[in-house]
Design a protein around this motif. Structure first.
Motif, mmCIF file in Angstrom:
data_model
loop_
_atom_site.group_PDB
_atom_site.id
_atom_site.type_symbol
_atom_site.label_atom_id
_atom_site.label_comp_id
_atom_site.label_asym_id
_atom_site.label_seq_id
_atom_site.Cartn_x
_atom_site.Cartn_y
_atom_site.Cartn_z
ATOM 1 N N ARG A 63 -15.044 -2.067 -5.697
ATOM 2 C CA ARG A 63 -14.653 -0.930 -4.371
ATOM 3 C C ARG A 63 -13.333 -0.488 -4.051
ATOM 4 O O ARG A 63 -12.925 0.597 -3.751
ATOM 5 C CB ARG A 63 -15.325 -0.837 -2.690
ATOM 6 C CG ARG A 63 -16.486 -1.340 -3.297
ATOM 7 C CD ARG A 63 -17.384 -1.281 -1.397
ATOM 8 N NE ARG A 63 -18.855 -1.777 -1.093
ATOM 9 C CZ ARG A 63 -19.178 -2.068 -0.774
ATOM 10 N NH1 ARG A 63 -19.227 -2.852 0.470
ATOM 11 N NH2 ARG A 63 -20.772 -2.162 -0.337
ATOM 12 N N ALA A 64 -12.285 -1.302 -4.023
ATOM 13 C CA ALA A 64 -11.216 -1.019 -4.060
ATOM 14 C C ALA A 64 -10.754 -0.251 -5.415
ATOM 15 O O ALA A 64 -10.118 0.372 -5.550
ATOM 16 C CB ALA A 64 -9.823 -2.429 -4.053
ATOM 17 N N GLU A 65 -11.274 -0.825 -6.834
ATOM 18 C CA GLU A 65 -10.728 0.109 -8.169
ATOM 19 C C GLU A 65 -11.170 1.907 -7.919
ATOM 20 O O GLU A 65 -10.828 2.568 -8.213
ATOM 21 C CB GLU A 65 -10.973 -0.802 -9.023
ATOM 22 C CG GLU A 65 -11.054 -2.059 -9.569
ATOM 23 C CD GLU A 65 -11.613 -3.209 -10.219
ATOM 24 O OE1 GLU A 65 -11.049 -3.678 -11.219
ATOM 25 O OE2 GLU A 65 -12.463 -2.685 -10.579
ATOM 26 N N ALA A 66 -12.510 1.694 -7.370
ATOM 27 C CA ALA A 66 -13.146 2.993 -7.239
ATOM 28 C C ALA A 66 -11.840 3.939 -6.098
ATOM 29 O O ALA A 66 -11.864 5.742 -6.522
ATOM 30 C CB ALA A 66 -13.873 3.027 -6.576
ATOM 31 N N GLU A 67 -11.554 3.002 -4.902
ATOM 32 C CA GLU A 67 -10.531 4.281 -4.411
ATOM 33 C C GLU A 67 -9.728 4.208 -4.626
ATOM 34 O O GLU A 67 -9.160 5.506 -5.019
ATOM 35 C CB GLU A 67 -10.267 3.230 -3.084
ATOM 36 C CG GLU A 67 -11.034 2.782 -1.754
ATOM 37 C CD GLU A 67 -11.711 4.120 -1.307
ATOM 38 O OE1 GLU A 67 -11.456 5.205 -1.755
ATOM 39 O OE2 GLU A 67 -13.430 4.581 -0.878
ATOM 40 N N LEU A 68 -8.584 3.847 -5.629
ATOM 41 C CA LEU A 68 -7.576 3.895 -6.588
ATOM 42 C C LEU A 68 -7.878 5.007 -7.898
ATOM 43 O O LEU A 68 -6.911 5.162 -7.848
ATOM 44 C CB LEU A 68 -7.139 2.867 -7.237
ATOM 45 C CG LEU A 68 -6.162 1.594 -6.116
ATOM 46 C CD1 LEU A 68 -6.662 0.199 -6.531
ATOM 47 C CD2 LEU A 68 -5.511 2.137 -5.478
ATOM 48 N N ASP A 69 -8.830 5.184 -8.480
ATOM 49 C CA ASP A 69 -9.719 5.520 -9.263
ATOM 50 C C ASP A 69 -9.711 7.195 -8.846
ATOM 51 O O ASP A 69 -9.312 7.807 -9.578
ATOM 52 C CB ASP A 69 -10.510 5.380 -9.970
ATOM 53 C CG ASP A 69 -10.263 3.899 -11.124
ATOM 54 O OD1 ASP A 69 -9.452 3.553 -11.165
ATOM 55 O OD2 ASP A 69 -11.718 3.089 -10.822
ATOM 56 N N LEU B 22 -0.461 3.079 -9.329
ATOM 57 C CA LEU B 22 -0.743 2.161 -10.589
ATOM 58 C C LEU B 22 -0.552 0.916 -10.011
ATOM 59 O O LEU B 22 -0.325 0.030 -10.857
ATOM 60 C CB LEU B 22 0.361 3.231 -11.800
ATOM 61 C CG LEU B 22 1.013 2.630 -12.913
ATOM 62 C CD1 LEU B 22 -1.224 2.792 -13.560
ATOM 63 C CD2 LEU B 22 1.340 3.318 -14.473
ATOM 64 N N ASP B 23 1.079 0.829 -9.547
ATOM 65 C CA ASP B 23 1.099 -0.707 -9.414
ATOM 66 C C ASP B 23 0.409 -1.173 -8.381
ATOM 67 O O ASP B 23 -0.291 -2.480 -8.515
ATOM 68 C CB ASP B 23 2.501 -0.653 -8.294
ATOM 69 C CG ASP B 23 4.225 -0.389 -9.101
ATOM 70 O OD1 ASP B 23 3.640 0.161 -10.252
ATOM 71 O OD2 ASP B 23 4.905 0.956 -8.458
ATOM 72 N N ILE B 24 -0.759 -0.476 -7.224
ATOM 73 C CA ILE B 24 -0.941 -0.751 -6.848
ATOM 74 C C ILE B 24 -2.309 -1.145 -7.580
ATOM 75 O O ILE B 24 -3.303 -2.597 -7.653
ATOM 76 C CB ILE B 24 -2.156 0.047 -5.767
ATOM 77 C CG1 ILE B 24 -0.680 0.086 -4.394
ATOM 78 C CG2 ILE B 24 -2.803 -0.636 -4.546
ATOM 79 C CD1 ILE B 24 -1.032 0.810 -3.355
ATOM 80 N N GLN B 25 -2.699 -0.309 -8.699
ATOM 81 C CA GLN B 25 -4.242 -0.520 -9.552
ATOM 82 C C GLN B 25 -3.834 -1.623 -10.741
ATOM 83 O O GLN B 25 -4.752 -3.325 -10.994
ATOM 84 C CB GLN B 25 -3.485 0.346 -10.301
ATOM 85 C CG GLN B 25 -4.940 1.479 -10.089
ATOM 86 C CD GLN B 25 -5.050 2.280 -10.956
ATOM 87 O OE1 GLN B 25 -4.085 3.043 -11.191
ATOM 88 N NE2 GLN B 25 -6.089 3.125 -10.710
ATOM 89 N N HIS B 26 -2.450 -2.530 -10.817
ATOM 90 C CA HIS B 26 -1.794 -3.348 -12.118
ATOM 91 C C HIS B 26 -2.299 -4.935 -10.846
ATOM 92 O O HIS B 26 -2.734 -5.917 -11.252
ATOM 93 C CB HIS B 26 0.121 -3.480 -11.982
ATOM 94 C CG HIS B 26 -0.276 -2.061 -13.044
ATOM 95 N ND1 HIS B 26 0.822 -1.918 -13.466
ATOM 96 C CD2 HIS B 26 -1.045 -2.028 -14.379
ATOM 97 C CE1 HIS B 26 0.602 -0.972 -14.159
ATOM 98 N NE2 HIS B 26 -0.444 -1.565 -14.764
ATOM 99 N N TYR C 281 1.054 -1.004 -0.383
ATOM 100 C CA TYR C 281 0.321 -0.163 -0.022
ATOM 101 C C TYR C 281 1.447 1.059 0.197
ATOM 102 O O TYR C 281 -0.077 2.301 -0.196
ATOM 103 C CB TYR C 281 -1.049 0.210 1.040
ATOM 104 C CG TYR C 281 -1.516 -1.103 1.087
ATOM 105 C CD1 TYR C 281 -3.063 -1.097 0.793
ATOM 106 C CD2 TYR C 281 -2.040 -3.095 1.613
ATOM 107 C CE1 TYR C 281 -3.664 -1.365 0.323
ATOM 108 C CE2 TYR C 281 -2.270 -3.372 1.742
ATOM 109 C CZ TYR C 281 -3.967 -3.341 0.661
ATOM 110 O OH TYR C 281 -4.827 -4.426 0.262
ATOM 111 N N ALA C 282 2.280 1.123 -0.089
ATOM 112 C CA ALA C 282 3.105 2.517 0.217
ATOM 113 C C ALA C 282 3.766 2.221 -1.430
ATOM 114 O O ALA C 282 3.771 3.335 -1.587
ATOM 115 C CB ALA C 282 4.023 1.800 1.399
#
Length: 223
Positions: free
Chosen positions: A207-213, A109-113, A104-105
């Protein structure tokens, strides 16, 4: 001299503004990452509950076929249940490992992948496998329960199998698989494959995708 002092003052102000903006971005990002962890937590809990169920089914299958050695039909049923239960352990464990691998640090973009890989695993591998196997696993389960009843009566189910019963088993498996295939075709014709993919990925992933967006948009607008 006054002009130099003004330039230095502006430069100091610019540095403070940049520092404040960076701090604001970091605080916002940290807050969103905390939200992201909470969004994924229900998925983790669900996976942790699936593993004991998979272990129970696996042990049931092993116990059944090992107590009916030499009875080919019963052994096939038990082994099928063992395989299903084993996958019921391996697949959630694989998903948990993917979740554990999220840093999470790391850059957003890496987390999205990572989340995209998780979605692909759940939608393209996990869901199809369990849709196919889950549609027919009731057949060996039914046969195992029937054989338990036969065991209490001292009767081997497969010694009294008639051709019509075998045909019924085959047709049942074909119909069950056909229902799964038909459901997919109907959803595809209706243009609902994206909806289906979201359902298979799960609300936690969405929901995780929405947070990252949201984090990506904020960083673009304030970076």
């Amino acid at each position: 001299m006054e002009l130099d002092e003004m330039k230095l003052a502006w430069q100091a102000l610019d540095r403070r503004l940049v520092q404040q903006q960076a701090l604001h971005l970091q605080l916002y990002r940290d807050s969103r990452m905390d939200h992201l962890r909470r969004r994924l937590r229900p998925l983790v809990w669900g996976l942790l509950l699936q593993i004991p169920l998979g272990i129970a089914l696996m042990l049931w299958g092993i116990s059944f076929w090992s107590s009916h050695l030499g009875d080919v039909g019963s052994m096939i049923s038990g082994i099928a249940m063992q395989v299903f239960g084993t996958l019921g352990v391996i697949f959630p464990a694989r998903t948990l490992a993917m979740l554990q691998g999220i840093d999470y640090a790391a850059p957003v973009l890496d987390i999205q992948h990572r989340i995209a890989d998780l979605r692909a695993w759940r939608v393209k591998v996990e869901a199809p496998v369990f849709a196919v196997l889950g549609s027919v696993i009731w057949i060996p389960a039914l046969l195992m329960l029937a054989q338990y009843a036969g065991d209490r009566a001292g009767v081997n189910l497969w010694d009294h199998v008639r051709p019509g019963f075998v045909i019924w088993l085959v047709l049942s498996a074909v119909v069950s698989l056909a229902v799964v295939g038909l459901a997919y075709v109907v959803l595809r014709r209706l243009g609902l494959l994206r909806w289906l993919a979201n359902q298979l990925a799960g609300r936690a992933v969405q929901r995780a995708e929405a947070e990252l967006d949201a984090v990506m948009r904020f960083e673009r607008e304030n970076g």
